[in-house]
Motif scaffolding. Structure first.
Motif, PDB file in Angstrom:
ATOM      1  N   ARG A   1       5.066   1.795   0.381  1.00 46.41           N
ATOM      2  CA  ARG A   1       5.849   2.505  -0.638  1.00 46.41           C
ATOM      3  C   ARG A   1       6.601   3.687  -0.025  1.00 46.41           C
ATOM      4  O   ARG A   1       7.769   3.927  -0.344  1.00 46.41           O
ATOM      5  N   GLU A   2       5.940   4.412   0.852  1.00 45.97           N
ATOM      6  CA  GLU A   2       6.593   5.554   1.492  1.00 45.97           C
ATOM      7  C   GLU A   2       7.716   5.083   2.414  1.00 45.97           C
ATOM      8  O   GLU A   2       8.767   5.722   2.509  1.00 45.97           O
ATOM      9  N   ARG A   3       7.511   3.961   3.103  1.00 45.87           N
ATOM     10  CA  ARG A   3       8.559   3.423   3.960  1.00 45.87           C
ATOM     11  C   ARG A   3       9.776   3.018   3.120  1.00 45.87           C
ATOM     12  O   ARG A   3      10.921   3.260   3.511  1.00 45.87           O
TER      13      ARG A   3
ATOM     14  N   ARG B   1      10.713   4.335   0.248  1.00 43.99           N
ATOM     15  CA  ARG B   1      11.389   5.564  -0.183  1.00 43.99           C
ATOM     16  C   ARG B   1      12.191   6.177   0.971  1.00 43.99           C
ATOM     17  O   ARG B   1      13.319   6.646   0.775  1.00 43.99           O
TER      18      ARG B   1
ATOM     19  N   ASP C   1       0.835  -1.187   0.000  1.00 40.99           N
ATOM     20  CA  ASP C   1       0.000   0.000   0.000  1.00 40.99           C
ATOM     21  C   ASP C   1       0.879   1.249   0.000  1.00 40.99           C
ATOM     22  O   ASP C   1       2.106   1.162  -0.103  1.00 40.99           O
ATOM     23  N   ASP C   2       0.261   2.411   0.094  1.00 48.34           N
ATOM     24  CA  ASP C   2       1.014   3.660   0.066  1.00 48.34           C
ATOM     25  C   ASP C   2       1.965   3.773   1.255  1.00 48.34           C
ATOM     26  O   ASP C   2       3.042   4.371   1.148  1.00 48.34           O
ATOM     27  N   VAL C   3       1.579   3.214   2.386  1.00 44.01           N
ATOM     28  CA  VAL C   3       2.441   3.259   3.567  1.00 44.01           C
ATOM     29  C   VAL C   3       3.725   2.482   3.318  1.00 44.01           C
ATOM     30  O   VAL C   3       4.824   2.942   3.647  1.00 44.01           O
TER      31      VAL C   3
END
Length: 241
Positions: free
Chosen positions: A123-125, A127, A119-121
């Protein structure tokens, strides 16, 4: 720390088919929140031990328990799914996929583990981890356009991205300069300890040992490698082979 081991090897014996050499682990436990280093001469079984803990290999005798469950009794597909979902691994050969970008290599566990939700979480982790190890400008590059040290950092980020309860690292700083190695280890210890995870790391660098709670020192004799209690660079080491 909890008294219940995250990993417990008991009465383990392992040998590769056709080999006269064997690996012996009488008793080795790794607790939640504990950071343990593993040292020993080349060929003593350090990587084999990592693979036994991960369930990539299964012992000929004895038990390897992860969170109380015996990995040897699990079918191969169940053991693999559990490894992907609960263990972060950094292999000595890194095992990056040439056709994936840095970011996609970091996120690879989410593509091969159905229990993991990309999920977006997540993906952000991924990055944020890349930024933390100096790969922020390299997330769109493929492994063939990265240095060995950069590839090593990609593999480290992949080991951490799922926030696993157990992190296994095989020589994670061997291709890094001293300053980069320090920053990478700082991130590794921070990520592990803030979540109460366990770290088991193979290293040849004895200068790093004072950062660990314990040191496993593998001793080698003709035909086998075995556990023993000893002093290693001033630290009491519970040896595991």
């Amino acid at each position: 720390m909890s008294a219940e081991p995250r990993v417990h090897l008991s009465a383990v014996r392992f040998a590769y088919p056709g080999s006269a050499w064997r690996l012996v682990v009488d008793d080795l436990a790794l607790l939640p929140g504990e950071c343990v280093a593993c040292i020993g001469p080349s060929g003593s079984g350090k990587t084999t031990l990592v693979n036994l803990v991960a369930g990539i290999l299964v012992p000929d005798q004895g038990a390897v328990r992860l969170d109380g469950l015996d990995l040897k009794t699990m079918p191969d597909d169940v053991r693999r799914a559990r490894r992907i979902a609960t263990i972060g691994m950094m292999f000595q050969q890194l095992e990056l996929l040439d056709y994936l970008t840095t970011l996609d290599n970091v996120l690879l566990p989410y593509h091969v583990g159905p229990a993991l939700d990309l999920d977006d979480v997540a993906r952000e982790r991924a990055r944020a981890l890349c930024e933390a190890v100096g790969l922020g400008d390299l997330m769109s590059r493929r492994p063939g356009h990265l240095s060995q040290g950069e590839r090593q950092r990609v593999a480290l980020c992949r080991a951490l991205v799922t926030e696993p309860g157990l992190v296994l690292c095989d020589e994670p700083t061997s291709s890094l300069d001293a300053d980069t190695a320090t920053s990478v280890l700082d991130l590794l210890f921070e990520q592990v300890r803030v979540r109460g995870a366990s770290l088991f790391m193979v290293t040849h660098d004895r200068g790093l040992l004072d950062r660990f709670d314990r040191v496993i020192d593998i001793t080698r004799s003709p035909g086998e490698c075995r556990v023993g209690e000893r002093i290693v660079d001033g630290a009491t080491a519970r040896s595991g082979s």
